[in-house]
Design an enzyme around this catalytic site. Structure first.
Site, PDB file in Angstrom:
ATOM      1  N   GLU D  28     -11.092   1.733 -21.701  1.00 36.20           N
ATOM      2  CA  GLU D  28      -9.782   1.602 -22.345  1.00 36.20           C
ATOM      3  C   GLU D  28      -8.895   0.658 -21.543  1.00 36.20           C
ATOM      4  O   GLU D  28      -8.702   0.865 -20.342  1.00 36.20           O
ATOM      5  CB  GLU D  28      -9.127   2.991 -22.429  1.00 36.20           C
ATOM      6  CG  GLU D  28      -9.891   3.919 -23.348  1.00 36.20           C
ATOM      7  CD  GLU D  28      -9.635   5.390 -23.054  1.00 36.20           C
ATOM      8  OE1 GLU D  28      -8.639   5.710 -22.378  1.00 36.20           O
ATOM      9  OE2 GLU D  28     -10.455   6.222 -23.486  1.00 36.20           O
ATOM     10  N   GLU D  59     -13.458   8.646 -24.686  1.00 36.48           N
ATOM     11  CA  GLU D  59     -14.124   8.751 -23.387  1.00 36.48           C
ATOM     12  C   GLU D  59     -15.588   9.166 -23.494  1.00 36.48           C
ATOM     13  O   GLU D  59     -16.448   8.628 -22.786  1.00 36.48           O
ATOM     14  CB  GLU D  59     -13.383   9.726 -22.469  1.00 36.48           C
ATOM     15  CG  GLU D  59     -12.101   9.190 -21.870  1.00 36.48           C
ATOM     16  CD  GLU D  59     -10.911   9.206 -22.826  1.00 36.48           C
ATOM     17  OE1 GLU D  59     -11.043   9.809 -23.927  1.00 36.48           O
ATOM     18  OE2 GLU D  59      -9.870   8.628 -22.498  1.00 36.48           O
ATOM     19  N   ASP D  84      -9.210  12.752 -14.454  1.00 41.25           N
ATOM     20  CA  ASP D  84      -8.801  13.943 -15.209  1.00 41.25           C
ATOM     21  C   ASP D  84      -9.430  13.992 -16.601  1.00 41.25           C
ATOM     22  O   ASP D  84      -9.469  15.057 -17.211  1.00 41.25           O
ATOM     23  CB  ASP D  84      -7.288  13.951 -15.367  1.00 41.25           C
ATOM     24  CG  ASP D  84      -6.572  13.809 -14.037  1.00 41.25           C
ATOM     25  OD1 ASP D  84      -5.962  14.783 -13.592  1.00 41.25           O
ATOM     26  OD2 ASP D  84      -6.633  12.722 -13.428  1.00 41.25           O
ATOM     27  N   PHE D  85      -9.862  12.833 -17.109  1.00 36.25           N
ATOM     28  CA  PHE D  85     -10.441  12.816 -18.458  1.00 36.25           C
ATOM     29  C   PHE D  85     -11.948  13.059 -18.423  1.00 36.25           C
ATOM     30  O   PHE D  85     -12.623  12.950 -19.438  1.00 36.25           O
ATOM     31  CB  PHE D  85     -10.164  11.483 -19.164  1.00 36.25           C
ATOM     32  CG  PHE D  85      -8.731  11.020 -19.098  1.00 36.25           C
ATOM     33  CD1 PHE D  85      -7.677  11.915 -18.925  1.00 36.25           C
ATOM     34  CD2 PHE D  85      -8.424   9.671 -19.197  1.00 36.25           C
ATOM     35  CE1 PHE D  85      -6.360  11.477 -18.852  1.00 36.25           C
ATOM     36  CE2 PHE D  85      -7.106   9.229 -19.131  1.00 36.25           C
ATOM     37  CZ  PHE D  85      -6.075  10.129 -18.955  1.00 36.25           C
ATOM     38  N   HIS D 128      -3.108  14.421 -14.856  1.00 36.77           N
ATOM     39  CA  HIS D 128      -3.273  13.027 -14.404  1.00 36.77           C
ATOM     40  C   HIS D 128      -3.229  12.910 -12.879  1.00 36.77           C
ATOM     41  O   HIS D 128      -2.920  11.837 -12.357  1.00 36.77           O
ATOM     42  CB  HIS D 128      -2.169  12.128 -14.978  1.00 36.77           C
ATOM     43  CG  HIS D 128      -2.381  11.685 -16.394  1.00 36.77           C
ATOM     44  ND1 HIS D 128      -2.379  12.544 -17.464  1.00 36.77           N
ATOM     45  CD2 HIS D 128      -2.606  10.451 -16.927  1.00 36.77           C
ATOM     46  CE1 HIS D 128      -2.570  11.858 -18.582  1.00 36.77           C
ATOM     47  NE2 HIS D 128      -2.711  10.589 -18.279  1.00 36.77           N
TER      48      HIS D 128
HETATM   49  C1  LIG Z   1      -7.930  11.361 -23.059  1.00 34.54           C
HETATM   50  C2  LIG Z   1      -6.996  10.315 -22.625  1.00 34.54           C
HETATM   51  N1  LIG Z   1      -7.401   9.039 -22.586  1.00 34.54           N
HETATM   52  C3  LIG Z   1      -6.580   8.070 -22.182  1.00 34.54           C
HETATM   53  C4  LIG Z   1      -5.304   8.362 -21.803  1.00 34.54           C
HETATM   54  C5  LIG Z   1      -4.368   7.268 -21.306  1.00 34.54           C
HETATM   55  N2  LIG Z   1      -3.401   6.998 -22.364  1.00 34.54           N
HETATM   56  C6  LIG Z   1      -2.226   7.644 -22.393  1.00 34.54           C
HETATM   57  S1  LIG Z   1      -1.355   7.287 -23.756  1.00 34.54           S
HETATM   58  C7  LIG Z   1      -2.535   6.244 -24.312  1.00 34.54           C
HETATM   59  C8  LIG Z   1      -2.345   5.520 -25.594  1.00 34.54           C
HETATM   60  C9  LIG Z   1      -2.171   6.483 -26.697  1.00 34.54           C
HETATM   61  O1  LIG Z   1      -1.916   5.812 -27.860  1.00 34.54           O
HETATM   62  P1  LIG Z   1      -1.384   6.597 -29.109  1.00 34.54           P
HETATM   63  O2  LIG Z   1      -2.238   7.784 -29.332  1.00 34.54           O
HETATM   64  O3  LIG Z   1      -1.303   5.626 -30.222  1.00 34.54           O
HETATM   65  O4  LIG Z   1       0.033   7.113 -28.701  1.00 34.54           O
HETATM   66  P2  LIG Z   1       1.309   6.240 -28.365  1.00 34.54           P
HETATM   67  O5  LIG Z   1       1.299   6.042 -26.892  1.00 34.54           O
HETATM   68  O6  LIG Z   1       1.222   4.965 -29.092  1.00 34.54           O
HETATM   69  O7  LIG Z   1       2.428   7.079 -28.801  1.00 34.54           O
HETATM   70  C10 LIG Z   1      -3.606   6.190 -23.435  1.00 34.54           C
HETATM   71  C11 LIG Z   1      -4.821   5.371 -23.611  1.00 34.54           C
HETATM   72  C12 LIG Z   1      -4.914   9.706 -21.835  1.00 34.54           C
HETATM   73  N3  LIG Z   1      -3.704  10.091 -21.444  1.00 34.54           N
HETATM   74  N4  LIG Z   1      -5.754  10.645 -22.279  1.00 34.54           N
END
Ligand SMILES: Cc1ncc(C[n+]2csc(CCOP(=O)(O)OP(=O)(O)O)c2C)c(N)n1
Ligand SMILES: Cc1ncc(C[n+]2csc(CCOP(=O)(O)OP(=O)(O)O)c2C)c(N)n1
Ligand SMILES: [Mg+2]
Ligand SMILES: [Mg+2]
Lengths: 344, 323, 344, 323
Positions: D28, D59, D84-85, D128
């Site tokens: 990612e 993931e 953490d993931f 995290h």
């Molecule tokens: C399982 C997991 N993978 C990756 C992340 C890192 N991460 C946090 S927010 C995010 C983007 C999320 O996008 P979206 O679901 O569209 O929500 P938005 O931030 O746009 O509100 C990512 C990749 C995470 N917190 N949890």
């Protein structure tokens, strides 16, 4: 198959019949191996009733293509050219089995034939084909990778993650859902509100079809079309409707489904269908098919004898293959205890 | 009464479901099929499909659903058919169930049970034979129960279903057909307490789950040659009851921990480290870890059997310790 | 809101505008808290541009309904009635915050308001609403449970597992996908081949819609319809199209998207749209809206002062709440070391 | 040259990608965004989107895809944004990547790297900020590398990318901006070897990752009052190099293990148990475990900081040991 002296043994349908028959007979022998108390455990999942899925899809694959299967994967592996004796030996947990007796029925693989592995985790083998698809693209090999799984795996999130990636990246992969109507004791309509499984794949942007598995030629046609598209970068999903003739694993007598349903379900018999078609279209006659069947019986009987005659793996092999052979093996607990108590 | 471990578990579910109408059971094949190992057999007939819920094959969402149900007033008992599938649920289990009370400042708990089974014995191969309790034991917020006996199967499961916090309850596939005495009115010990099953002055064997029986068998054999072992069944790994253990180890001066969990960074490591710390001045010998080998489990019955401790290995080790 | 002396303050749209404005102003203050170095960390995800999703869906919910949110959930919680001061205190990691300073922006919850928790795991909070749906059915409470998540969560398998279960069991739940076009730096069309996200839900058998988030009244309408259905046992999915006005988290300046797109994207401003509509339809005039805005500024300024003024949690609180208060707390490492070295 | 830990990692990726065209990176935000912590910044410009692959937020499938790619001739480096993931990937990691070679009788390996980062320091909260290396260490078949220094960041990552078996490579989020000397031509030590970073006769501190720096800072402080510690950086937890450690512990007779990993059944347990076993006759004191508290991590910076070992705690503990 020299025995089929009469009629047209060059016919594709004949070849498919022969392969399906070999699969069915092999599976019956697996059942016997269990009854003889010679199998490694009872987690043996027979693909009887699903032969057209194995043969239909696999016959549409090329050399160099790869695949993964679920736990009910004997037929698929045979359809890709496996040696049934080495399979049976593996199922018996023997040294000369495909995986040296470590894997067994649910963890059989052969890199030479592109078999990236059967899996005892429902859905567990699916994302590997996305990886194989990336390899094919990166190395420009022209290979397609096929993931075989059951209807039950449509409950697993990883299927959707994998299909989404495949569609996004336009990978040469085909997802094959062998819908035998049951995941253990749960009929598909008790596992999902919408049993038109291909609609999900379409919603992720894959080419998606459902085909009836009764006639192997229908499966072949659909597979060829989808694999051709996949090879060009349009990943696809194929659901194949069939029926699980027997219990989930060797000990299951399917008390959760009624006999009328079973009788009806077993009418969707791709082996019988192909046989009837061969006769009806005058490609083969009853006698020559019987002769073929008898020959297959002999072939498959031999696999059981072979498996029984082979040796258990050596106890020391236990510590091998955790890591690459260039690496030290893990220290056995017993050795460790001796060393520590001897203060060495 | 004498019944099987399987039956005792089933009875515990029935009794607790009768006692508490908020209890629901959900998981793969828990209903019509009656559970892969038969623990929930016919419960659906008694309690109906609203309380005995067959799920799709979706381990992550099963646990997540149980979390949400527990937060909103139900007492879910989710079933994971094999502990080997815990990998798919680890986020819901370790990041959600285990941490919700803490992250939300104590506002709410997650009173759920995740019932599952593990261990070797069925030639089920690398993905169906593991002993993964260490993942759980290493996760703050999760309780961990592993009953070894028929009576504990019953009482510990009922107790687990009354805990305020999430409990992972791991049965052993090799014990389901074991018979034993059950007194429904009297538990062996309170929740979270270890039990001294056998007393002897020469060494202490600390164990749990199926290995309790191996340890007891080994102890009987050892007794024939004059070696007397104390055998302690931990029963729960969280809470971990060290108070019960310490006086015995201090007296004997020798301790062996026995577990099917893989040696490295597993349950044996914690027990070994803890006994070494807490009984430092009393030990005659290093604490010996008789644990699962640091390898996957093979389908070959021969390799499988020798991948985890056997009574023979326990005997041999005890003899060496006391040589 | 007594200040809006003129025009019709009973109007629903006016109430929605006021709530959306409060959310936006709150989020701006969160940004300031960070700039002041008073927030607990920088993982603060502002919902500016997404106010109609929060207000539109939440206004269609009843008391007793429950919900979970993703990491970008401040607006949703405010729309369900949260106290912004306790929220801000939590975001600052203070003792009087909603979660005693343990949770922060990404782990805020309030059982009293049915907030089952925000989640820092993308997709992590989704299955909990299926569980809440089971509770509602079992207890016949009539409650609906709503799961809010971003477009990025459509990459997570657990969403599909959860939707499948909800549809299978006919649970009173609504899945709300706030499609702000981005998951961190990845635009939705780089995360999936088919951006019509509701089609996936439909394929699992849910009632499924996409609505444009520009006009909060459209969101309200769609939400009411779907929630009504959900309450009767037809689970639903609603995608709300909007745009993430600013960076992913506080430190992100979105270098991966170009300005033209941002300018264009920010035109989809539900707060502005509601304001214009209120004026155009003569429900309110500019002055009274300005007065309202000013009043909200004052309200939200106070939350920052409050948060800054509050105390850090006590160090000993660290060992609380791992387990139920009836249980012993974990032994601190320091205590343990002392004990062991003192041979006690 | 002096560069940051982050830059060293980035350089390792670049150099290895140039050296081996089979290397791909997937995860990612690894491409356009350049990685959540900037490690893959601009790599997509240099290597293109066929080799630097931005993935959806999936993931489990990321790891599974890497497994399949590794089995078919690529050398994938998958990135998990936060350790953490790992819960979502544990099935693919522990049941697939770790066991494929074994289950299939040694036919094929899974030469992949899973790069990720962990640890506290950013008020990032319970989901995290964890240190989850013990889950990996407890899984036979997975290698585990945790570099503490700039030069190790570079060399260990390149070595990881040449291993025949799956490697989980865990960086520490608190180290990315740390500067240090990098000699691209010379690694600190071979893959799998621990490094003695400081020598002293009074006690041995065994540690890794960020805690190495805390241990070194503590040691300097302790030296002022005449306490001289040996500090050993394990570098990899699998392989686990005990040969290097043993003579030091035997000489000093006192050992402390320091880790952010939660105490119970974690890394400290393994190290504590192992040192206790292997140095039994040489220890003056119990092996002391200075580990992460058995609790989740709070967002409150005060609580967060005190949830894992601090230099002060290391100093205090050493003083007590030598009092
Ligand atoms: C399982 C997991 N993978 C990756 C992340 C890192 N991460 C946090 S927010 C995010 C983007 C999320 O996008 P979206 O679901 O569209 O929500 P938005 O931030 O746009 O509100 C990512 C990749 C995470 N917190 N949890
Ligand atoms: C992750 C996981 N969950 C559950 C199981 C137990 N299990 C084995 S096969 C099976 C049913 C699978 O059904 P389906 O995918 O339709 O395949 P079929 O057996 O019908 O061929 C189940 C539940 C498993 N092996 N792995
Ligand atoms: Mg099936
Ligand atoms: Mg988004």
């Amino acid at each position: 198959m020299a025995i089929a002296t009469k009629k047209n043994t060059n016919s594709e349908l004949y070849a498919h019949y022969a392969l399906m028959r070999r699969i069915r007979t092999f599976e019956e022998r697996v059942g016997e191996l269990f009854v003889l108390g010679q199998s490694a455990g009872s987690m043996l999942h027979l693909s009887i009733g699903e032969e057209s899925a194995a043969v239909g899809v696999c016959s549409a694959m090329n050399e160099g293509d790869s695949f993964t299967t679920h736990h009910r994967g004997h037929g698929i592996f045979l359809a890709r050219g496996a040696d049934p004796s080495r399979m049976m030996a593996e199922i018996a947990g023997k040294e000369t089995g495909y995986c040296s007796g470590k894997g067994g029925s649910m963890h059989i693989a052969d890199m030479g034939l592109g078999h990236l592995g059967a899996n005892a985790i429902v859905g567990g083998g699916i994302p590997a084909i996305v990886g194989a698809g990336l390899s094919a693209r990166q190395k420009n090999s022209g290979a397609v990778s096929v993931g075989f799984f059951g209807d039950g795996a449509t409950g697993q999130g990883i299927l959707y993650e994998s299909m989404n990636m495949a569609a996004l990246w336009g990978l040469p992969v085909l997802f094959v859902c062998i819908n035998n109507q049951y995941g253990m004791g749960t009929r598909i309509d008790r596992a999902t509100a919408n049993t038109k499984l291909h609609e999900r794949a379409a919603a992720f942007g894959l080419a998606a079809l459902t085909v009836d598995g009764l006639d192997v030629e229908d499966v072949v046609d659909a597979s060829r079309r989808l694999i051709e598209g996949a090879r060009k970068g349009k990943p696809a999903f194929l659901a194949i409707d069939c029926y699980r003739f027997y219990g989930h694993a060797r000990k299951d007598k399917s008390p959760y489904r009624d006999e009328a349903e079973e009788v009806q379900g077993r009418q969707k018999d791709p082996v019988l269908k192909a046989r009837e078609k061969l006769i009806a279209t005058d490609i083969m006659n009853e006698d020559s098919l019987n002769a073929l069947d008898a020959k297959i019986d002999v072939e498959m009987d031999a696999t059981v004898d072979f498996a029984i005659g082979e040796k258990q793996p050596a106890l020391t092999s236990m510590f091998k293959d955790v890591y690459d052979p260039s690496q030290p093996e893990p220290e056995p607990v017993r050795t460790r205890i001796n060393r520590i108590l001897a203060r060495q | 009464m004498e019944i099987t471990y399987r039956e005792a578990l089933r009875l515990a579910l029935i009794d607790e479901m009768n006692a508490n109408e908020d209890v629901i059971i959900l998981g793969e094949e828990v209903g019509r099929y009656g559970g892969a190992y038969g623990v929930t057999k016919d419960l659906i007939k008694q309690f109906g499909s609203d309380r005995i819920i067959d799920t799709p094959i979706s381990e992550a969402a099963i646990v997540g659903t149980a979390v949400g149900a527990a937060m909103t007033g139900l007492r879910p008992v989710a079933e994971l058919m094999y502990v080997d599938f815990i990998g798919m649920t680890m986020d819901q289990l370790a990041n959600q169930a285990a941490k919700i009370r803490y992250m939300f400042g104590g506002q709410i708990g997650v009173p759920m049970v995740l019932r599952t089974q593990g261990g070797t014995g069925r030639s089920a191969g690398a993905q169906h034979s593991q002993s993964l309790e260490a993942y759980v034991m290493h996760t703050p917020g999760l309780r961990l129960a592993m009953p070894a006996t028929v009576t504990d199967a019953y009482h510990m499961l009922r107790q687990a279903m009354q805990q305020p916090d999430p409990v992972v309850f791991i049965e052993h596939k090799g014990l389901y057909t074991m018979k034993g005495e059950l007194d429904v009115d009297k538990a062996t010990a309170p929740w979270g307490k270890a039990k001294v099953v056998r007393e002897g002055d020469d060494l202490v064997i600390v164990t749990y789950s199926r290995q309790l029986h191996y340890a007891l068998a080994a102890s009987e054999e050892l007794a024939k040659s004059g070696i007397e072992a104390t055998v302690i069944d931990l029963r729960t790994l969280n809470p971990l009851d060290f108070e019960t253990i310490l006086p015995y180890v201090k007296r004997a001066g020798r301790a062996m921990v026995v577990t099917e969990s893989v040696l490295t960074a597993g349950v044996a490591a914690e027990l070994g480290a803890r006994i070494s710390e807490e009984c430092f001045d009393y030990l005659e010998d290093p604490v010996v870890r008789v644990a699962g080998e640091d390898i996957p489990i093979s389908v070959s019955p021969l390799l499988e059997k020798n991948s985890v401790p056997t009574p023979e290995l326990i005997i041999e080790t005890a003899r060496m310790m006391l040589a």
